[in-house]
Design an enzyme around this catalytic site. Structure first.
Site, PDB file in Angstrom:
ATOM      1  N   ILE A 150      -3.724 -43.132  34.836  1.00 15.93           N
ATOM      2  CA  ILE A 150      -4.593 -43.016  33.659  1.00 15.93           C
ATOM      3  C   ILE A 150      -3.994 -42.095  32.604  1.00 15.93           C
ATOM      4  O   ILE A 150      -4.560 -41.912  31.530  1.00 15.93           O
ATOM      5  CB  ILE A 150      -6.013 -42.507  34.036  1.00 15.93           C
ATOM      6  CG1 ILE A 150      -5.936 -41.249  34.905  1.00 15.93           C
ATOM      7  CG2 ILE A 150      -6.787 -43.601  34.731  1.00 15.93           C
ATOM      8  CD1 ILE A 150      -7.297 -40.665  35.242  1.00 15.93           C
ATOM      9  N   ASP A 206      -2.969 -23.586  24.270  1.00 18.76           N
ATOM     10  CA  ASP A 206      -2.691 -24.977  23.888  1.00 18.76           C
ATOM     11  C   ASP A 206      -3.998 -25.717  23.655  1.00 18.76           C
ATOM     12  O   ASP A 206      -4.173 -26.862  24.086  1.00 18.76           O
ATOM     13  CB  ASP A 206      -1.854 -25.672  24.978  1.00 18.76           C
ATOM     14  CG  ASP A 206      -1.212 -26.963  24.464  1.00 18.76           C
ATOM     15  OD1 ASP A 206      -0.777 -27.781  25.295  1.00 18.76           O
ATOM     16  OD2 ASP A 206      -1.181 -27.157  23.226  1.00 18.76           O
ATOM     17  N   GLY A 223       2.394 -37.741  31.070  1.00 19.57           N
ATOM     18  CA  GLY A 223       2.934 -36.792  30.096  1.00 19.57           C
ATOM     19  C   GLY A 223       4.395 -36.561  30.424  1.00 19.57           C
ATOM     20  O   GLY A 223       4.980 -37.293  31.211  1.00 19.57           O
ATOM     21  N   GLY A 224       4.997 -35.539  29.855  1.00 19.23           N
ATOM     22  CA  GLY A 224       6.424 -35.301  30.029  1.00 19.23           C
ATOM     23  C   GLY A 224       6.859 -35.335  31.475  1.00 19.23           C
ATOM     24  O   GLY A 224       7.601 -36.210  31.896  1.00 19.23           O
TER      25      GLY A 224
HETATM   26  C1  LIG Z   1      -7.674 -40.945  29.502  1.00 21.56           C
HETATM   27  N1  LIG Z   1      -8.857 -41.254  30.296  1.00 21.56           N
HETATM   28  C2  LIG Z   1      -9.645 -42.315  30.026  1.00 21.56           C
HETATM   29  C3  LIG Z   1     -10.624 -42.300  30.928  1.00 21.56           C
HETATM   30 BR1  LIG Z   1     -11.983 -43.548  30.970  1.00 21.56          BR
HETATM   31  C4  LIG Z   1     -10.481 -41.223  31.782  1.00 21.56           C
HETATM   32  C5  LIG Z   1      -9.352 -40.585  31.355  1.00 21.56           C
HETATM   33  C6  LIG Z   1      -8.757 -39.397  31.969  1.00 21.56           C
HETATM   34  O1  LIG Z   1      -7.615 -39.129  31.720  1.00 21.56           O
HETATM   35  N2  LIG Z   1      -9.550 -38.632  32.800  1.00 21.56           N
HETATM   36  C7  LIG Z   1      -9.156 -37.484  33.465  1.00 21.56           C
HETATM   37  N3  LIG Z   1      -9.960 -36.900  34.390  1.00 21.56           N
HETATM   38  N4  LIG Z   1      -9.347 -35.805  34.899  1.00 21.56           N
HETATM   39  C8  LIG Z   1      -8.148 -35.688  34.281  1.00 21.56           C
HETATM   40  C9  LIG Z   1      -7.995 -36.706  33.394  1.00 21.56           C
HETATM   41  C10 LIG Z   1      -6.714 -36.559  32.690  1.00 21.56           C
HETATM   42  N5  LIG Z   1      -6.154 -35.294  33.214  1.00 21.56           N
HETATM   43  C11 LIG Z   1      -5.056 -34.687  32.666  1.00 21.56           C
HETATM   44  O2  LIG Z   1      -4.568 -33.681  33.165  1.00 21.56           O
HETATM   45  N6  LIG Z   1      -4.544 -35.255  31.534  1.00 21.56           N
HETATM   46  C12 LIG Z   1      -3.427 -34.588  30.823  1.00 21.56           C
HETATM   47  C13 LIG Z   1      -3.525 -34.964  29.361  1.00 21.56           C
HETATM   48  N7  LIG Z   1      -2.720 -34.033  28.533  1.00 21.56           N
HETATM   49  C14 LIG Z   1      -3.236 -34.008  27.176  1.00 21.56           C
HETATM   50  C15 LIG Z   1      -2.049 -33.768  26.282  1.00 21.56           C
HETATM   51  C16 LIG Z   1      -0.842 -34.052  27.084  1.00 21.56           C
HETATM   52  C17 LIG Z   1      -1.311 -34.491  28.467  1.00 21.56           C
HETATM   53  C18 LIG Z   1      -2.113 -35.018  31.419  1.00 21.56           C
HETATM   54  C19 LIG Z   1      -1.193 -34.040  31.785  1.00 21.56           C
HETATM   55  C20 LIG Z   1       0.021 -34.408  32.312  1.00 21.56           C
HETATM   56  C21 LIG Z   1       0.339 -35.765  32.472  1.00 21.56           C
HETATM   57  C22 LIG Z   1      -0.598 -36.741  32.108  1.00 21.56           C
HETATM   58  C23 LIG Z   1      -1.818 -36.378  31.555  1.00 21.56           C
HETATM   59  C24 LIG Z   1      -6.997 -34.790  34.293  1.00 21.56           C
HETATM   60  C25 LIG Z   1      -6.439 -34.237  35.510  1.00 21.56           C
HETATM   61  C26 LIG Z   1      -7.162 -33.384  34.593  1.00 21.56           C
END
Ligand SMILES: Cn1cc(Br)cc1C(=O)Nc1[nH]nc2c1CN(C(=O)N[C@H](CN1CCCC1)c1ccccc1)C21CC1
Length: 347
Positions: free
Chosen positions: A18, A133, A21-22
């Protein structure tokens, strides 16, 4: 590499990616024992290189920062080459996408979100952390439309406390404070206040106060601190933004003043409650009782085991039960015998 996934697969059913990132990717997953959805952040230590300390920073910070507006870290699994962080799943996605979809928010909705952001940031500052950030991509919506703060990889906990100056220039340029972009020493809390000002502007306007394709030009705009005030902004909103987007950090509004600011309080009964409702030092006895039954332990033994905070399966089960408890749902763990039948748990 499949063996590296054995532990995580024994407790979670990994689904689609879902987010990527880097140096990490995030997969949706289901906690097999409870059927609850979680997010699993997967990193490869070889690919991380000298970014590995950032992951350790994030894990340390998330273990200490447990709050109703911060995504909960449930479990950490480390193998030879991989690190898995099992984190609270937010089905609403990023606040960034929510603003884009609505073009911009009404003042009352922006205020609701801003109060939740203040609650999370006041709490981490109280714990001696600066996020560094803050931006709408790092704020997720849960299924009650509440915000949860994520991405503590750049968080700082200065040894000498929050008065101490920091010097690492980091975070996303458009949200970075003038003292940070000019390479001066800066205080984490003051820089976070500026970023929250940019965030509030984005909520109310749907675009950024300082923006440019060339980062050098962007920096010049930030250092000048001049931005457009669209006609739909109320006088109250303009005044608050002016106090947050002060280029001189000494003149910038403080967290204490923000929490009692008239614009922040407008339409709400009280000031912003930033204390954590789920601190680790006062365990929820109903969750402990439910776990004692599930694991066949006495409540005291269960209490002792949970308070070791190994961030293993036990910590995950406790926080999964707690996150449902605070939302008024009672998560029932099925008898352990049913664990064998995969996907058996009714969702
Ligand atoms: C995008 N999306 C759409 C639905 Br529906 C749910 C989500 C979703 O991402 N839900 C979600 N729940 N819990 C998390 C997430 C995303 N997520 C994240 O940690 N997302 C971050 C997003 N950052 C924002 C700027 C750069 C990266 C991420 C970090 C590293 C790699 C990939 C993603 C967590 C784990 C904490």
């Amino acid at each position: 590499a499949s063996s590296e996934y054995d532990v995580i697969r024994s407790r979670y059913h990994l689904k689609e990616t879902i987010g990527s990132g880097g140096f990490a990717k995030v997969k949706l997953a289901t906690h097999l024992a409870s059927g609850e959805k979680v997010a699993v952040k997967i990193m490869d230590k070889r690919a991380l290189g000298d970014d590995l300390p950032r992951v350790k920073t994030e894990i340390t910070a998330m273990k200490e920062l447990v709050h109703q507006h911060i995504c909960t870290l449930y479990e950490v699994v480390e193998t030879k080459h991989k690190i898995f962080m099992v984190i609270e799943y937010c089905p609403g996605g990023e606040l960034f996408d929510y603003i884009v979809a609505k073009d911009r928010l009404k003042e009352s909705e922006a205020r609701k979100f801003f109060r939740q952001i203040l609650s999370a940031v006041a709490y981490i500052h109280h714990k001696g952390y600066a996020h560094r950030d803050l931006k709408p991509e790092n704020l997720l919506l849960d299924d009650d439309q509440n915000l949860k703060l994520i991405d503590f990889g750049l968080a700082a906990r200065p040894k000498g406390g929050m008065e101490q100056h920091l010097d690492t220039c980091c975070g996303s340029p458009a949200y970075a404070a003038p003292e940070l972009v000019s390479g001066k020493q800066y205080r984490g809390a003051e820089a976070d206040i500026w970023s929250m000002g940019v965030l509030l502007y984005a909520l109310l306007c749907g675009f950024l106060p300082f923006d440019d394709d060339h980062v050098a030009t962007l920096y010049k705009k930030i250092l000048k601190g001049e931005y457009e005030e669209p006609r739909w902004l109320s006088d109250g909103s303009c005044d608050l933004l002016k106090q947050m987007l002060q280029i001189n950090p000494k003149k910038r509004i403080s967290m204490e003043e923000l929490l009692i600011h008239p614009w922040v309080k407008k339409g709400h009964s009280g000031t912003v409650h930033w204390n954590s409702k789920c601190e680790k030092n006062n365990l929820n006895t109903e969750c402990i009782a439910e776990m004692a039954e599930y694991y066949g332990k006495t409540k005291d033994d269960m209490m002792t085991i949970v308070t070791q905070w190994h961030y293993d399966e036990i910590t995950a089960v406790y926080f999964l039960l707690l996150n449902n408890f605070v939302r008024g749902c009672r998560l029932k763990l099925p008898p352990r015998s049913s664990l064998g039948e995969k996907g058996h748990n009714a969702n």
